[in-house]
Design an enzyme around this catalytic site. Sequence first.
Site, mmCIF file in Angstrom:
data_model
loop_
_atom_site.group_PDB
_atom_site.id
_atom_site.type_symbol
_atom_site.label_atom_id
_atom_site.label_comp_id
_atom_site.label_asym_id
_atom_site.label_seq_id
_atom_site.Cartn_x
_atom_site.Cartn_y
_atom_site.Cartn_z
ATOM 1 N N ASP A 343 64.978 3.979 -55.211
ATOM 2 C CA ASP A 343 65.585 4.181 -56.519
ATOM 3 C C ASP A 343 66.918 3.435 -56.608
ATOM 4 O O ASP A 343 67.736 3.491 -55.677
ATOM 5 C CB ASP A 343 65.804 5.681 -56.743
ATOM 6 N N GLU A 379 63.463 -0.645 -56.732
ATOM 7 C CA GLU A 379 63.793 -0.639 -58.153
ATOM 8 C C GLU A 379 65.011 -1.557 -58.256
ATOM 9 O O GLU A 379 66.125 -1.158 -57.911
ATOM 10 C CB GLU A 379 64.137 0.764 -58.647
#
Length: 723
Positions: A343, A379
């Site tokens: 993330d 990401e």
Amino acid sequence: MQTWPGTAYPLGATWDGSGTNFALFSEVAERVELCLFDESGDEKRVALTEVDGFVWHCYLPSVGPGQRYGYRVTGPFAPREGHRCNPAKLLLDPYGKAVDGEVVWDPALFDYQPGQPDVVSAADSAPFMPRNVVISPYFAWAEDRPPRTPYHETVIYEAHVRGLTKRHPQVPPELRGTYSGLACPPVIEHLTRLGVTAIELMPVHQSVREEQLARRGLTNYWGYNTIGFLAPENRYSESAEPHGQVAEFKAMVKALHAAGIEVILDVVYNHTAESGALGPTLSFRGIDNAAYYRLDDSDPSVYLDYTGCGNSLNVRHPHALQLIMDSLRYWVLEMHVDGFRFDLASALARELHEVDRLSAFFELVQQDPVVSQVKLIAEPWDVGDGGYQVGKFPPLWSEWNGKYRDTVRDYWRGVPATMPEFASRLSGSSDLYETSARRPVASVNFVTCHDGFTLADLVSYNDKHNEANGDNNNDGTSDNRSWNCGAEGPTGDPAINELRARQVRNFLVTLFCSQGVPMMLAGDELGRTQLGNNNAYCQDNEISWIDWDTAAHQPGLAEFTGALSTLRREHPVFRRRRFFSGHQQGPDGTALRDIIWLTPAGLEMTIDDWRSGFARSLGVFLNGHAISEPGPRGEAITDCDFLLLFNAHSEAVTFTLPGPELAPGWQVVIDTAGQQPEPRRDPGSTVAVRDRALVVLQAASVPADQHEGRELSGPAPGQPRGI
């Protein structure tokens, strides 16, 4: 209680079958106390007097699995200097492998007095804190083997442990929403029918719901608010044991592996649940604030925030880096997971302020013999300046291709001048990845993910509808690149509903026919809706849970999705390991290009055609005989040829098929509008492609028995069919 010196490694609580070693890093600490709790909550403190390399440790021969514990750290409380030690605060172990209970919000959780951030609080936080639990590392893995699916054969399914099964009618009620529920045969059978090779689980590290959500009666459903990087989330366990979630998670992984499905974890190493300077003291802040968090060099009371969550983990510090790497290895070696999706990964690449692809974190991953061998997906952005880094991660990494998502959405909603970039995304995004020695699998292609609209909502709403989140619809992005097809939200208009169903099929076919790694959002194959909520992070209810009964309103959509996955699996031309070159030598010695872009007239696209801003229709010839790569045993890979006809125009377009030099004939295998009564076509004949529709044709020279049993071309409007 008998106390022995113990060892400084491994960090955390480690049971060896006889007793437990406890080890905690803190460079700033002046005193560390291990706090042991019995079932009634009574606390016994053990001073750690042994210190090696700033690691405080002891061994307790009488302590074993099930023992609840935490720490208290005495040291300087000087927020303006970056130090926030406070022995009144019970602290979770950064290396704790299980957590019992949850945070109960109270002023005692904060290390300062209300309204006075520089004045220390003496209130004891223990009554409001969860506890770590000593675990047994032993588990009967037996013959468990990771599937090790090659990247180019991977199909990813992004799912939430709780939301996937909470409403599943075939999962026993007591198992719904748990690791055990996800491992139930009906769930695994559904994933197998879809052709899923890897399930990407949204965060399963122990997390905390934010205070403001608690005040609204909501929770952090998604879990992007980590407090324990080695502990599986206890909310997803059906076990009554305080550490039962560990074995339950392992059993889930084992069951998925037995079905040939890999487990990828969405991990949040960029920040923690302690938020900014005014946040609670739960763990890292009270242990060694300056070591674990990025602080402003000019004012150490200020936390640098590249995540929008109040703090950023200090990846410049060796012990913070060690925690990340130890955590990753633990999940691979002890929990048997097969990869990670990071993330806001750009935050991990910041050495000073700019994103550096050669940062210490990536160097450690590159040389690590365990972590470097599993799937690593970034990401590739954060919220800081220069944080959008799509296409700029190191060669070992794949990336969520946000440009793919945006371009494919724009194309199918009819945005002008989209075709050139759409062609690049469809063919693997070589403009983003080829220059860094990467291959098409560097691109994880997706149209929808947990963050944003579901696929059904993407074609049903122009605007977000997040009122249920309690923030006056101000949260969530307004850049949805969606189109409601003529009405906002549910409608009884059959023409609009048929168009929406066709658009859903357009997105799915585009995804599975694109070079790279396809990723689906759980429930999209069932027509799942969040009622227009594009930021359902706090909705642990029917808004976010998959309603398995919606399949009745989308007849055949799951079967259609599974058939697309089968088509991709059986035809390597859709999952090439190398980028298209534009030139390839054919088997008969003639020049035969591996990809040709065509106008609706059947002619090769020219520069002027590409520059035509109003054009929304194109064809692409994929040469299955020109896959210039060896198979797993060194054999030459060949496939049949395919022709894809895209029409994002608001009117039907008639395509002229290319001449016999490309194929002696064509067979329609997919028509998202379901209007091809005669699937076979001769070279030079025409194919009418309906407005906003997609037709896929396969070279008819392929023996007919290869098509037996598959029907992707005949769904009546609104009723897609699969195998």
